[in-house]
Enzyme design. Structure first.
Site, short mmCIF file in Angstrom:
data_model
loop_
_atom_site.label_atom_id
_atom_site.label_comp_id
_atom_site.label_asym_id
_atom_site.label_seq_id
_atom_site.Cartn_x
_atom_site.Cartn_y
_atom_site.Cartn_z
CB THR A 79 -0.94 0.06 1.28
OG1 THR A 79 -0.14 0.01 2.32
CG2 THR A 79 -1.97 -1.08 1.07
CB VAL A 92 0.33 5.93 3.16
CG1 VAL A 92 0.89 6.47 4.57
CG2 VAL A 92 -0.74 6.78 2.60
CB CYS A 93 2.25 1.07 4.35
SG CYS A 93 0.54 1.08 5.26
CB THR A 94 5.33 1.91 0.13
OG1 THR A 94 4.48 0.56 -0.20
CG2 THR A 94 6.90 1.82 -0.58
CG LEU A 123 7.50 -0.11 7.15
CD1 LEU A 123 5.94 0.40 6.96
CD2 LEU A 123 7.45 -1.64 6.60
#
Length: 213
Positions: free
Chosen positions: A42, A44-46, A49
């Site tokens: 996804t 935003v998560c990429t 992290l």
């Protein structure tokens, strides 16, 4: 039951992208940042992290270990890590918990049915070396976290743990701090804060960051 500030962070054993994690043992005597993301692959998560990986040195200076969690399985994490490394120009250097059975998500109240009944929300916990929860923040899925703020809070917590001070609104590392109201002994104040202080009000006493030379 929801976690609250000052509670002991629940211990657990769970698989991760770096093998089995026994959480309290893995933390050792360090601070921890445990943060959940809704799902692998996804956008935003990429970015989050990737940013966490790029801040490894900043976390290390503060004796902090980062660990992420979602309900995706290990093989998904490994595939996604390749994408994170490629798109964010970094190397993921911390474990991602594979919480397919939602064990960690339930211990840390990361499933909010009114937001999403199956995926973890975007929560973050700062945990101190005594395994106490010191900060809890939950963001909406559409909003990426500000990791400058996470580092700022860690700086504030570590400062207040070592000195009898609190940090005012919008404080940044190096700014003046506030002497806690419970400290009233003038001899101790002079010893702790040799640069003195400015009493704006009896309860509002500003002093230079005691870590500064």
């Amino acid at each position: 039951m929801s976690l609250r500030l000052g509670d002991t962070a629940p211990d657990f054993v769970q698989e991760s992208s770096e093998g089995e994690i026994k959480f309290h043992q893995w933390l050792g005597d360090q601070w921890g940042v445990l943060f959940s993301h809704p799902a692998d692959f996804t956008p935003v998560c990429t970015t989050e992290l990737g940013l966490t990986a790029s801040l490894k040195d900043e976390f290390a200076k503060r004796n902090v270990k980062a660990i992420a969690v979602s309900v995706d399985p290990v093989d998904s994490h490994h595939r996604w890590i390749e994408d994170i490394n490629e798109t964010q120009n970094t190397r993921v250097n911390f474990p991602i918990l594979a919480d397919a059975d939602r064990k960690v998500a339930e211990l840390y109240d990361m499933i909010h049915p009114n937001a999403n009944a199956t995926l973890t929300v975007r929560s973050l916990f700062i945990i101190d070396p005594a395994k106490k929860v010191r900060l809890i923040i939950t963001y909406p899925a559409s909003t990426g976290r500000n990791f400058d703020e996470i580092l700022r809070v860690i700086d504030s917590l570590q400062l207040t743990d070592n000195h009898k001070v609190a940090t005012p609104g919008n404080w940044k590392s190096g700014d003046d701090v506030v002497i806690v109201p419970s400290l009233q002994d003038e001899a101790e104040i002079r010893e702790r804060f040799p640069k003195g202080y400015k009493a704006v009000k009896p309860y509002l006493r500003l002093t230079p960051d005691p870590r500064k030379n």
